[in-house]
Design a protein around this motif. Structure first.
Motif, PDB file in Angstrom:
ATOM      1  N   TYR A  10       0.833  -1.197   0.000  1.00 25.32           N
ATOM      2  CA  TYR A  10       0.000   0.000   0.000  1.00 25.32           C
ATOM      3  C   TYR A  10       0.870   1.250   0.000  1.00 25.32           C
ATOM      4  O   TYR A  10       1.921   1.290   0.638  1.00 25.32           O
ATOM      5  CB  TYR A  10      -0.925   0.001   1.221  1.00 25.32           C
ATOM      6  CG  TYR A  10      -1.937  -1.118   1.187  1.00 25.32           C
ATOM      7  CD1 TYR A  10      -3.118  -0.989   0.456  1.00 25.32           C
ATOM      8  CD2 TYR A  10      -1.698  -2.311   1.853  1.00 25.32           C
ATOM      9  CE1 TYR A  10      -4.034  -2.025   0.397  1.00 25.32           C
ATOM     10  CE2 TYR A  10      -2.611  -3.356   1.794  1.00 25.32           C
ATOM     11  CZ  TYR A  10      -3.778  -3.203   1.065  1.00 25.32           C
ATOM     12  OH  TYR A  10      -4.685  -4.235   0.992  1.00 25.32           O
ATOM     13  N   SER A  11       0.400   2.264  -0.709  1.00 20.41           N
ATOM     14  CA  SER A  11       1.163   3.502  -0.813  1.00 20.41           C
ATOM     15  C   SER A  11       1.188   4.240   0.518  1.00 20.41           C
ATOM     16  O   SER A  11       0.346   4.017   1.402  1.00 20.41           O
ATOM     17  CB  SER A  11       0.547   4.402  -1.882  1.00 20.41           C
ATOM     18  OG  SER A  11      -0.734   4.855  -1.463  1.00 20.41           O
ATOM     19  N   GLY A  13       0.420   7.308   1.086  1.00 17.77           N
ATOM     20  CA  GLY A  13      -0.806   8.081   1.245  1.00 17.77           C
ATOM     21  C   GLY A  13      -1.959   7.239   1.749  1.00 17.77           C
ATOM     22  O   GLY A  13      -2.755   7.685   2.581  1.00 17.77           O
ATOM     23  N   ARG A  14      -2.068   6.011   1.247  1.00 19.34           N
ATOM     24  CA  ARG A  14      -3.147   5.125   1.698  1.00 19.34           C
ATOM     25  C   ARG A  14      -2.960   4.737   3.161  1.00 19.34           C
ATOM     26  O   ARG A  14      -3.919   4.623   3.921  1.00 19.34           O
ATOM     27  CB  ARG A  14      -3.213   3.874   0.815  1.00 19.34           C
ATOM     28  CG  ARG A  14      -3.808   4.143  -0.568  1.00 19.34           C
ATOM     29  CD  ARG A  14      -3.880   2.884  -1.410  1.00 19.34           C
ATOM     30  NE  ARG A  14      -4.594   3.108  -2.657  1.00 19.34           N
ATOM     31  CZ  ARG A  14      -4.046   3.636  -3.753  1.00 19.34           C
ATOM     32  NH1 ARG A  14      -2.754   3.970  -3.741  1.00 19.34           N
ATOM     33  NH2 ARG A  14      -4.766   3.817  -4.847  1.00 19.34           N
ATOM     34  N   LYS A  15      -1.712   4.515   3.561  1.00 24.37           N
ATOM     35  CA  LYS A  15      -1.445   4.174   4.959  1.00 24.37           C
ATOM     36  C   LYS A  15      -1.842   5.321   5.890  1.00 24.37           C
ATOM     37  O   LYS A  15      -2.483   5.107   6.926  1.00 24.37           O
ATOM     38  CB  LYS A  15       0.030   3.830   5.139  1.00 24.37           C
ATOM     39  CG  LYS A  15       0.462   2.544   4.453  1.00 24.37           C
ATOM     40  CD  LYS A  15       1.948   2.307   4.652  1.00 24.37           C
ATOM     41  CE  LYS A  15       2.391   1.040   3.943  1.00 24.37           C
ATOM     42  NZ  LYS A  15       3.841   0.776   4.130  1.00 24.37           N
ATOM     43  N   PHE A  17      -3.955   7.729   5.241  1.00 21.91           N
ATOM     44  CA  PHE A  17      -5.411   7.887   5.202  1.00 21.91           C
ATOM     45  C   PHE A  17      -6.085   6.835   6.080  1.00 21.91           C
ATOM     46  O   PHE A  17      -7.059   7.131   6.788  1.00 21.91           O
ATOM     47  CB  PHE A  17      -5.918   7.762   3.762  1.00 21.91           C
ATOM     48  CG  PHE A  17      -7.406   7.974   3.637  1.00 21.91           C
ATOM     49  CD1 PHE A  17      -7.931   9.250   3.584  1.00 21.91           C
ATOM     50  CD2 PHE A  17      -8.272   6.890   3.601  1.00 21.91           C
ATOM     51  CE1 PHE A  17      -9.303   9.456   3.486  1.00 21.91           C
ATOM     52  CE2 PHE A  17      -9.652   7.075   3.507  1.00 21.91           C
ATOM     53  CZ  PHE A  17     -10.159   8.371   3.449  1.00 21.91           C
ATOM     54  N   ALA A  18      -5.576   5.601   6.049  1.00 21.91           N
ATOM     55  CA  ALA A  18      -6.148   4.542   6.876  1.00 21.91           C
ATOM     56  C   ALA A  18      -6.029   4.881   8.356  1.00 21.91           C
ATOM     57  O   ALA A  18      -6.959   4.643   9.138  1.00 21.91           O
ATOM     58  CB  ALA A  18      -5.449   3.210   6.585  1.00 21.91           C
ATOM     59  N   LEU A  67      -8.340  -2.371   8.776  1.00 23.02           N
ATOM     60  CA  LEU A  67      -7.324  -1.370   8.420  1.00 23.02           C
ATOM     61  C   LEU A  67      -5.917  -1.782   8.835  1.00 23.02           C
ATOM     62  O   LEU A  67      -4.940  -1.228   8.344  1.00 23.02           O
ATOM     63  CB  LEU A  67      -7.666  -0.012   9.037  1.00 23.02           C
ATOM     64  CG  LEU A  67      -8.982   0.604   8.554  1.00 23.02           C
ATOM     65  CD1 LEU A  67      -9.280   1.905   9.301  1.00 23.02           C
ATOM     66  CD2 LEU A  67      -8.949   0.859   7.047  1.00 23.02           C
ATOM     67  N   ILE A  70      -3.397  -2.522   6.154  1.00 25.05           N
ATOM     68  CA  ILE A  70      -2.987  -1.366   5.352  1.00 25.05           C
ATOM     69  C   ILE A  70      -1.923  -0.550   6.067  1.00 25.05           C
ATOM     70  O   ILE A  70      -0.826  -0.329   5.546  1.00 25.05           O
ATOM     71  CB  ILE A  70      -4.204  -0.481   5.006  1.00 25.05           C
ATOM     72  CG1 ILE A  70      -5.231  -1.271   4.213  1.00 25.05           C
ATOM     73  CG2 ILE A  70      -3.750   0.768   4.226  1.00 25.05           C
ATOM     74  CD1 ILE A  70      -6.521  -0.511   3.938  1.00 25.05           C
ATOM     75  N   SER A  71      -2.234  -0.084   7.281  1.00 23.98           N
ATOM     76  CA  SER A  71      -1.332   0.841   7.972  1.00 23.98           C
ATOM     77  C   SER A  71      -0.719   0.271   9.242  1.00 23.98           C
ATOM     78  O   SER A  71       0.217   0.852   9.797  1.00 23.98           O
ATOM     79  CB  SER A  71      -2.093   2.112   8.339  1.00 23.98           C
ATOM     80  OG  SER A  71      -3.063   1.849   9.341  1.00 23.98           O
ATOM     81  N   SER A  93       6.977   8.372   8.454  1.00 26.39           N
ATOM     82  CA  SER A  93       5.664   7.743   8.619  1.00 26.39           C
ATOM     83  C   SER A  93       5.084   8.034   9.999  1.00 26.39           C
ATOM     84  O   SER A  93       3.889   8.291  10.134  1.00 26.39           O
ATOM     85  CB  SER A  93       5.772   6.233   8.411  1.00 26.39           C
ATOM     86  OG  SER A  93       6.101   5.930   7.069  1.00 26.39           O
ATOM     87  N   TYR A  97       1.586   9.772  10.547  1.00 28.89           N
ATOM     88  CA  TYR A  97       0.549   9.027  11.261  1.00 28.89           C
ATOM     89  C   TYR A  97      -0.018   9.866  12.411  1.00 28.89           C
ATOM     90  O   TYR A  97      -1.235   9.963  12.596  1.00 28.89           O
ATOM     91  CB  TYR A  97       1.129   7.733  11.846  1.00 28.89           C
ATOM     92  CG  TYR A  97       1.146   6.538  10.910  1.00 28.89           C
ATOM     93  CD1 TYR A  97       1.144   6.697   9.528  1.00 28.89           C
ATOM     94  CD2 TYR A  97       1.205   5.240  11.414  1.00 28.89           C
ATOM     95  CE1 TYR A  97       1.181   5.604   8.693  1.00 28.89           C
ATOM     96  CE2 TYR A  97       1.229   4.139  10.581  1.00 28.89           C
ATOM     97  CZ  TYR A  97       1.227   4.314   9.220  1.00 28.89           C
ATOM     98  OH  TYR A  97       1.250   3.227   8.384  1.00 28.89           O
TER      99      TYR A  97
END
Length: 230
Positions: A10-11, A13-15, A17-18, A67, A70-71, A93, A97
């Motif tokens: 997962y990118s 940005g997706r992490k 967002f999650a 989730l 993902i993150s 990150s 986060y």
């Protein structure tokens, strides 16, 4: 909560967002269920707290399950801090986060207010202070981090359930009702409802939470090391 996830799956940005999505939904649940429980409990504080605790534990199980891959499903700055200290999350990150967690936590509180027809912008008047409360927050956060790291070590697929059950229990065995999360604490200072905390009282809670998390990190670094790893 660091569930198994391939770094390249997962990118970035997706992490991020999650993390925001999970934290926002968590706060909407905490505050929304608190409002609902207070409304329907007829003034019975024990029933209101029980309903609030069950809803919070249940949503954590769901959010970590969906989730986590993902993150990692931290939803908590001190959990992110612990995994950064373990070298499992980069500084970049970690900072992203934490910003997402705090920002989304506030949005989650505002969403709960809107759903229940409350004024969106509020400041809590709920007094939560004193040594028993601060000790409770340290203990609650210590136990949460130990639960996460222990479950990851020995039964990783049980992490969502373990965390959800721990939070339900900690609502009841701590005098503070277990905030155990600086982002949650800050956001709950912005709701003058059942789950709120005065802004003046929030910093001491956060300090206790950070202390509890660091203590748990240190204990688990020793406790969870097998003979072969020594």
């Amino acid at each position: 909560m660091r569930l198994p996830v391939a770094a390249e799956t997962y990118s970035f940005g997706r992490k991020v967002f999650a993390e925001g999505l999970g934290t926002g939904l968590l706060l909407a649940t905490v505050v929304g269920s608190g409002i609902m429980a207070q409304t329907l409990s007829g003034g019975n504080a024990a029933i209101a707290l029980l309903c609030n605790a069950i809803a919070t534990g249940a949503i954590l199980i769901v959010l970590i399950t969906i989730l986590g891959p993902i993150s990692g499903a931290h939803f908590n700055p001190v959990v992110t801090l612990v995994f950064a200290l373990r070298g499992e999350v980069s500084v970049k990150s970690s900072l992203a986060y934490i910003v997402a967690q705090v920002f989304a936590a506030v949005l989650g509180v505002w969403l709960a207010h809107m759903m229940f027809g409350e004024g969106i912008v509020q400041v809590s008047q709920k007094v939560r202070t004193g040594m028993p409360q601060w000790l409770s927050e340290g203990v609650a956060t210590f136990g949460l981090v130990v639960t996460i790291l222990g479950a990851i070590r020995f039964r990783i697929n049980f992490v969502p359930v373990a965390v959800g059950l721990y939070i339900v229990a900690a609502y009841w065995f701590t005098a503070s009702t277990s905030f155990a999360n600086p982002a949650v604490t800050f956001a709950r200072s912005l709701t003058d409802t059942f789950s709120g905390i005065r802004p003046d009282d929030a910093p001491a809670f956060m300090i206790a939470q950070i202390g509890g998390a660091l203590a748990a990190y240190a204990v688990c670094a020793w406790l969870l090391k097998s003979k072969e790893e020594q």
